[in-house]
Design a protein around this motif. Structure first.
Motif: not given
Length: 637
Positions: A129, A194-195, A215, A217-218, A221-222, A242, A267
């Motif tokens: 990614p 990242v994440g 970043l 994440g979607s 992922s939370y 994103p 994004s």
């Protein structure tokens, strides 16, 4: 001409008390304190070696191998988060030394390798990614890909640094802090994490003053990552989502962060790079802004301190450290004046400014000095004009008197010598406590070329009573435009070592020695009729200490309505030049000898200490302003 001394006030001190007095310690309490201190020193020799390090058995009991307190023992080591108790402070200041060996083998590049600022990209898992982000960054930056999963697959255009954090024998927080410290040495412009799996890495990088874009994440992922999400929302310099749906989902879980800045929808790699460059430039921009504005007013940063390393002081480097330390304290929500700060820029009080601009200086972590400069240096209680040394001595046309209280008469010759550096010769109003001392002062001033009045006063009220009570007739009589107030300061007891340096600092700035500072003060007051008070600018930044109660009582009686705030800029040491009219609110109190506490007095909290801190407020109440005077390079502690 020397006048006949006035007789001391008869009758002693009455039991009347108008203002709060701190309770004096009884003989029993003093004995208990002294005994406990002696016992503490004896115990300290058992617990700590001659270099101040905890003895091996104590280190084993309280700390792990990385000089970090064992779980549950933080309260023994720290007074508050991040602030070690005094016995541990020096030893813990070297705790970072234990981190270096953990990551010494990793191939981090040198700072500014190839002439480009580095950008750090931190991942734990699939690096695919970030391939687009690396391609975007690589033309302008040296990109370091830090993998925390131990994988060796790199991304084209990035320098790979890989370590398996999970497999390390060092605890994860320790190893991540070691990585953050090593990464910070590369001077990256910013980092991208990242994440939420690396939320703790983002936090530790920010603590090392590496600005971070996380970043997030979607939204999927939370789930189960509430603590990690809260950490990045609280600590990361920017959080990139994103989509708007992801941003809304995060704020639905943690609505208290809805007002924080830089929660962005980004994004595309170009958008992430742009926000990274924006937050990365903040510290550099703040430093450049301050260095470009009145660099001569940064001279106090060049004063050598006891704990400074040998060699010439680098003002830009010291200023960069101050900015970085401020940002870290604000990030961790630590007390801004612990450990105590020094004034960085003449004429500006950073803590008063920050208290008036909390969103920018605390929430936004902006350094108060750079934010003030950026906003056009607005006036307020955080700033005042500063008087420097004059080109040459010039006698003033103002009618001037100087009051000096001399419990220690041996200091008067020094004052007279300093006065001789000036062309102005104020009338002298000297006070002391015995007839024998009067004769000493009279002999020393026999050749002084202006009026001399010497009064006997009770040994009460320190220097404040002799000025405000004994000289009330002179202050209210209209015979003088300006009165200077000084005293023969010697500090006794446990702080005796600061007495002479403190007096030298105050007299050098207010009266002179190397420079004709009295002439400079009077020239400024003649040119600026609205200035009612001038005092030496101290580098120490102080609050109300134990004086809040007596200050509130005095404020009530003088009708002062100006807010007190947490911090106060005042004549530290109580020496100043003042227009008598500016003292109208305090003179209206009609302070008598009964209003001052009897000796020995406490170190703080008395009516004298309260008046000292309130003096600028009193002057403003009278409709006049304040100014500071400063001889570059001077300080006292």
């Amino acid at each position: 001409m020397t006048t006949t001394p006035e007789q001391p006030v008869a009758g002693g001190v009455s039991p009347r008390r108008r203002y709060f007095e701190p309770k004096r310690r009884s003989k029993l309490r003093r004995w208990i304190t002294g005994t406990s201190q002696k016992t503490g020193r004896s115990v300290g020799r058992l617990l700590f070696d001659t270099e101040g390090r905890p003895r091996p058995w104590l280190r084993t009991l309280l700390f792990d191998a990385y000089q970090r307190p064992r779980p549950g023992l933080e309260g023994v080591v720290f007074k508050e988060p991040g602030r070690p108790r005094r016995p541990f402070a020096d030893w813990l200041s070297h705790a970072d030394d234990t981190l270096a060996p953990l990551v010494a083998h990793l191939p981090f590049p040198s700072p500014d390798e190839g002439g480009r600022r580095a950008v750090l990209v931190v991942v734990a898992g699939d690096a695919a990614p970030v391939e687009g982000l690396v391609r975007t960054l690589e033309p302008e930056h040296s990109v370091i890909l830090l993998r925390l999963d131990g994988r060796t697959e790199s991304v084209a255009g990035a320098v790979l640094v890989s370590i398996d954090v999970a497999a390390s024998r060092a605890p994860r927080p320790v190893l991540l802090d070691a990585l953050a410290r090593r990464a910070a040495a590369c001077r990256p412009l910013f980092a991208v994490t990242v994440g939420l799996d690396v939320a703790d890495a983002a936090d530790l990088l920010e603590q090392r003053n590496v600005p971070v874009v996380t970043l997030a994440g979607s939204p999927e992922s939370y789930a189960g990552r509430h603590e990690a999400l809260e950490r990045v929302l609280d600590r990361a310099g920017a959080v990139a989502f994103p989509s708007e749906v992801a941003r809304s989902a995060a704020l639905a879980l943690l609505p208290r962060f809805a007002g924080r800045r830089r929660l962005v929808v980004a994004s595309a790699p170009e958008e992430v790079a742009a926000i990274g460059r924006e937050i990365g430039a903040e510290l550099d921009n703040e430093l450049a802004l301050v260095l470009a504005t009145g660099p001569e007013r940064l001279e106090m940063l060049a004063i050598v301190r006891e704990d400074d390393p040998p060699g010439e002081i680098d003002i830009p480097a010291r200023l960069a450290t101050l900015i970085a330390n401020w940002r870290r304290k604000a990030l961790l929500r630590r007390h801004p004046n612990r450990p105590p700060l020094r004034r960085p820029f003449s004429g500006f009080h950073p803590l008063i400014y920050a208290e008036h601009h909390p969103v920018a200086c605390f929430d936004g972590r902006r350094y108060p000095l750079s934010h003030w400069i950026e906003r056009g240096r607005p006036e307020g209680p955080w700033t005042m004009p500063v008087i420097g040394p004059p080109a040459a001595p010039v006698a003033s046309g103002l009618r001037t008197a100087l009051h000096g209280h001399f419990f220690y008469t041996d200091l008067l010759p020094e004052l007279l010598q300093r006065l001789s550096a000036n062309a102005s010769r104020p009338d002298l109003f000297l006070t002391t406590d015995t007839a024998a001392k009067v004769e000493e002062l009279r002999a020393m001033t026999a050749d002084y070329p202006a009026r001399v009045r010497i009064d006997i006063v009770p040994n009460i009220g320190r220097d404040v009573g002799p000025f405000l009570t004994a000289l009330r007739d002179a202050l209210t009589g209209g015979g003088y435009d300006v009165f200077l107030h000084v005293h023969g300061k010697k500090t006794k007891g446990r702080r005796r070592a600061i007495g002479d340096p403190w007096r030298n600092f105050l007299w050098e700035n207010l009266i002179g020695g190397e420079h004709a500072m009295l002439d400079a003060v009077l020239a400024h007051m003649a040119a600026h009729p609205g200035v009612g008070l001038v005092f030496p600018e101290d580098t120490h930044l102080l609050d109300w200490a134990r004086n809040a109660r007596v200050a509130e009582e005095l404020r009530r009686d003088m009708g002062l309505t100006e807010p007190m705030g947490t911090y106060v800029d005042f004549p530290v040491g109580n020496m100043f030049a003042v227009r008598p009219a500016a003292l109208a609110p305090v003179l209206a109190l009609g302070l008598d000898w009964q209003d001052y506490p009897a000796e020995p007095i406490p170190d703080d909290g008395t009516v004298m200490h309260g008046l000292e801190r309130l003096l600028p407020m009193v002057v403003r109440k009278a409709g006049l302003g304040v100014a500071a005077v400063r001889v570059p390079g001077t300080d006292w502690d």
